[in-house]
Design a protein around this motif. Sequence first.
Motif, mmCIF file in Angstrom:
data_model
loop_
_atom_site.group_PDB
_atom_site.id
_atom_site.type_symbol
_atom_site.label_atom_id
_atom_site.label_comp_id
_atom_site.label_asym_id
_atom_site.label_seq_id
_atom_site.Cartn_x
_atom_site.Cartn_y
_atom_site.Cartn_z
ATOM 1 N N SER A 1 0.819 -1.210 0.000
ATOM 2 C CA SER A 1 0.000 0.000 0.000
ATOM 3 C C SER A 1 0.856 1.264 0.000
ATOM 4 O O SER A 1 0.553 2.250 0.682
ATOM 5 N N GLU B 1 -4.570 -8.221 0.258
ATOM 6 C CA GLU B 1 -3.714 -7.044 0.339
ATOM 7 C C GLU B 1 -4.033 -6.047 -0.777
ATOM 8 O O GLU B 1 -4.066 -4.829 -0.543
ATOM 9 N N SER C 1 -5.494 -2.155 -0.766
ATOM 10 C CA SER C 1 -4.356 -1.313 -1.127
ATOM 11 C C SER C 1 -4.763 0.110 -1.499
ATOM 12 O O SER C 1 -5.549 0.328 -2.436
#
Length: 438
Positions: free
Chosen positions: A272, A294, A298
């Motif tokens: 991120s 993820e 992000s």
Amino acid sequence: MKGVVIAGTSSSVGKTVATLAVLRGLQTAGYAVQPAKGGPDFIDPSHHEAIAGKPSRTLDPWLQDRDGMLHNYHRGTGDICVIEGMMGLYDGTKASTALIADQLNLPVILVIDASAGMESVAATALGFQRYAEHANRDITVAGIIAQRAHGGRHEAGIRDALPDDIAYIGRIGPDTALEIPDRHLGLHLGSENPVPTDAIDNAAETIDIDSIAEIAATAPITPISKSSKEHTQRTNTSIAVASDQAFCFRYPATIEKIKDQAEIIPISPIASDPLPDCDGIYLPGGYPERFGAELQASDTLAEISDRAADGIPVYGECGGLMALAESLTTADNETYSMAGVLPATVTMHDRYQALDHIEVTAAVDGPTATTGTTYRGHEFHYSSADTASDATFGFSMDRGTGIDGTHDGLLEYNSVGTYAHLHPETGAFDRFLSYCTQ
């Protein structure tokens, strides 16, 4: 730079381990080595780099054409280039290890699985040597490495049976530490599961490294017969390049191409990272399906979506296409939201959906091509993309599968998502960089 090709009788015969052992042995003997990989693969080169400490060159006459391949070869540095072949020596519809060795004028060392053979290993080597004339390939099978061979009578039986013009280069004994785990798309990356250095050192000890160096020294250096396609004029352009475990499939020459003309700003979407001010964004291939949660969370993908809507050029290549889609459904039937730049939903499958060298023609002007431009590339993906009925495609497929069997290069705003892996020798990245400066 001298060179040698490490070829195999087939896939999964142990070419990668043999190549790593040769690289390590040459290094120990004081040679500066340059690893290279025949064919379009991204994974084997990661293991080369883990041993050699420098990126492995990609050599493929379909992706690059002969002169482009020569140019890429000559961009390498070192005393000896060690090239790992693709599949078996003569295998491949549009490119083969034999064709690469022929066009580069380099000798071949053949890796043969000797686990259940002795004199038959020599017969196999002789057959591969003599087949070159039948296949119309001007190559020399100069020696063999006996893979999974024991010492003593086993080794002696192989060595003594070889004809005088095929050298016995050595053996690599059975060793579970040399086994590289695999997943879809191939082996685990060298950055994830590198082969233990001590195991590679042990393998190198049973290879005649001096003979490898002598064989490489017999090859004349093939000159570059064309002016470079590169545009080396430096600009003030900056390109954000995704670089993490989800986006890890990119050719070294691609990074070199971007660096020649622009500033590279590495970013990690799975971490991120904040998206910097930039003129363009490149999302290479990799394993976004392994990091669905993820990527869904992000901030990087969210910012890419906003920038794309503002007109910043974005180039998503295979895994990058998946991340630019609206959603990604894994093989375990878990669905994650992606950047939503492209009108498509992506689904992973248990079996690959496409695997081949491809050829595409640009149907419209876009970030990577002008209308009518033809590119050669490669595709290998386990995912499929279901696109909106009014989706715009940048490429028609002259050869290969693409997104829907007849098209590739999904376009939206100034963004493109494609299953095609294109080498910079095609000119696609020159076009993209030029597009980013407009």
